[in-house]
Design an enzyme around this catalytic site. Structure first.
Site, PDB file in Angstrom:
ATOM      1  N   PHE A 113     -14.174   8.572   6.107  1.00 18.86           N
ATOM      2  CA  PHE A 113     -12.852   8.559   6.893  1.00 18.86           C
ATOM      3  C   PHE A 113     -12.703  10.047   7.289  1.00 18.86           C
ATOM      4  CE2 PHE A 113      -8.577   8.380   7.650  1.00 18.86           C
ATOM      5  CZ  PHE A 113      -8.339   7.053   8.116  1.00 18.86           C
ATOM      6  N   ASP A 184     -13.222   8.447  -3.406  1.00 18.91           N
ATOM      7  CA  ASP A 184     -12.226   7.805  -2.650  1.00 18.91           C
ATOM      8  C   ASP A 184     -12.068   6.499  -2.874  1.00 18.91           C
ATOM      9  OD1 ASP A 184     -10.408   7.414  -0.806  1.00 18.91           O
ATOM     10  OD2 ASP A 184     -10.323   9.063   0.183  1.00 18.91           O
ATOM     11  N   TYR A 209      -0.840   1.987  -0.139  1.00 23.56           N
ATOM     12  CA  TYR A 209      -0.191   0.881   1.226  1.00 23.56           C
ATOM     13  C   TYR A 209      -1.282   0.122   1.681  1.00 23.56           C
ATOM     14  CZ  TYR A 209      -2.214   5.046   3.626  1.00 23.56           C
ATOM     15  OH  TYR A 209      -3.275   6.145   4.409  1.00 23.56           O
ATOM     16  N   LYS A 210      -2.614   0.288   1.341  1.00 18.09           N
ATOM     17  CA  LYS A 210      -3.671  -0.591   1.714  1.00 18.09           C
ATOM     18  C   LYS A 210      -3.476  -2.038   0.933  1.00 18.09           C
ATOM     19  CE  LYS A 210      -6.059   3.057   4.123  1.00 18.09           C
ATOM     20  NZ  LYS A 210      -6.896   4.204   4.002  1.00 18.09           N
ATOM     21  N   ARG A 356     -12.454  -5.333  13.088  1.00 16.54           N
ATOM     22  CA  ARG A 356     -12.341  -5.456  11.691  1.00 16.54           C
ATOM     23  C   ARG A 356     -11.334  -6.350  10.949  1.00 16.54           C
ATOM     24  NH1 ARG A 356     -10.511   0.320   8.455  1.00 16.54           N
ATOM     25  NH2 ARG A 356      -8.649  -0.244   9.421  1.00 16.54           N
TER      26      ARG A 356
END
Ligand SMILES: *Cc1c(COP(=O)(O)O)cnc(C)c1O
Length: 397
Positions: A113, A184, A209-210, A356
């Site tokens: 990312f 990560d 928050y995912k 996605r």
């Protein structure tokens, strides 16, 4: 066995929506509304400053860290919560680099990312000691690990394709070459079983928050292996990572253990919604969640392959090599995703051509996946995406 009909009832999901974007932002746990309201009125409102002690706001970064630790195989007392993931990446990488001062290479991959890579670039510039960031393709990572590398910094699950690195094997190879690891877990925590302690990981970080459903802006977490925790350099030496913050010393001295990775005041309201989300996680087994997510993703892949072969699978076809998402290449992916969103099927688009879909068993059922697949087939086969309104782009995609 986890009862997924039960967990689904614990989330608020808007009527008529099939939400396949929990890999970006999890939905609202129903209990979070009252929980945050109570913290606002009964704690902030009534207790004011005394809430730091009376309501234990001060120790929540540790207690919540331990709850997250159970989902990612961390030893008790090895995770602290706070700040955003970008900040925690910076701290973990900075601490890891300080442990290998004679080496010059940060090894990551070109599927990482971007913020993780940007943070590495910023750190390289600040440290100004001739460090270099290498980003080969994910498939070339294993071969690129050698004793010139200071730190191996990888995101276990690729945010675009869902491809999953072998954390155990790569950590072992890194250690055999004297390389410190930073993992990560942004797309792993709450998606796949992780065993930080078992892998012997050095540092790790992730967001809440995912898949964890802590709400927009919920704080990140950072893991420091107990063997490093009393010596790791915190990098951002904020007052709450001080050994005695309320002595107000003029000079910094790091707190014992992972608490040294605290920086400043934790987000109390956001920790309240996160705790409501973790109450749900306490009732499920992450192995069941993973098994069910593999079942859901196999369903979606099979249905799409049958109905719209124009969509090319971008994720590994072997379910164990994926996280909890499925991605497809499609030339008009942006428009197609906008068309799906207009029909209530929420996924997202990642440049250059990736559609996605996050598959999150806590609140997504097999019937949802079948309905979503039918919408995808209609949008693609009837070219419903081919309208000017679907080509317009907002600030956030
Ligand atoms: C989502 C994500 C981030 C987000 O970082 P924030 O600072 O929380 O905005 C960082 N890294 C990875 C790998 C991610 O997937």
């Amino acid at each position: 066995m986890t009862n997924f009909a039960e967990t689904r009832s614990l989330f608020y999901l808007p009527k008529g929506m099939i939400y396949l974007d929990g890999n970006s932002l999890g939905p609202l746990p129903r209990a979070a509304t009252a929980r945050v309201g109570n913290v606002m009125q009964d704690q902030w409102g009534e207790m004011l400053i005394t809430g730091w002690n009376k309501a234990a706001w001060f120790s929540q970064p540790q207690t919540i860290g331990d709850r997250i630790g159970q989902l990612v195989g961390a030893e008790p007392g090895s995770i602290i919560v706070g700040d955003t993931l970008s900040i925690k990446v910076y701290q973990a990488l900075g601490a890891a680099l300080a442990m290998n001062p004679d080496r010059k290479v940060i090894l990551s991959d070109n599927g990482n990312f971007p913020t993780d890579l940007y943070m590495a670039e910023g750190l390289i510039e600040s440290l100004d000691r001739g460090l270099e960031l290498r980003t080969p393709a994910p498939e070339a990572i294993e071969a690129a690990i050698d004793s010139s590398v200071a730190v191996l910094m990888l995101t276990e699950v690729d945010y675009r394709t869902g491809r999953r690195h072998d954390m155990q094997a790569l950590t072992a190879k890194a250690h055999a070459h004297g390389v410190i690891t930073v993992w990560d877990l942004a797309h792993s925590a709450g998606a796949v079983p992780v065993d930080l302690a078992g892998c012997g990981a050095d540092f790790a970080c992730g967001c809440t928050y995912k898949y964890l459903n802590g709400g927009p802006g919920a704080p990140a977490f950072v893991y420091v292996a107990p063997r490093h925790a009393d010596t790791a350099r915190p990098v951002l030496s904020g007052w709450l990572g001080h050994s005695a913050p309320f002595d107000f010393d003029l000079n910094y001295s790091a707190h014992a253990g992972v608490s040294r990775m605290r920086v400043g005041t934790p987000p109390v309201l956001q920790m309240a919604s996160l705790q409501a989300a973790l109450d749900i996680w306490d009732t499920v087994d992450i192995k069941d969640v993973h098994a069910q997510s593999m079942l859901l993703s196999e369903r979606l892949i099979a249905a799409v392959a049958k109905a719209c072969p124009q969509l090319q699978l971008a994720s590994p076809s072997e379910p164990k090599q994926r996280g909890s998402q499925v991605s497809f290449h499609f030339e008009h992916g942006y428009q197609a995703m906008q068309a799906l969103i207009s029909r209530g099927v929420i996924g997202d688009f990642r440049a250059p051509d990736i559609m996605r879909f996050g598959l999150t068993p806590l609140y997504i059922s097999e019937a949802d996946v079948e309905a979503a697949a039918a919408h995808i087939a209609t949008v693609i086969n009837e070219r419903l995406w081919d309208k000017p309104e679907f080509a317009r782009r907002g600030a956030v995609t």
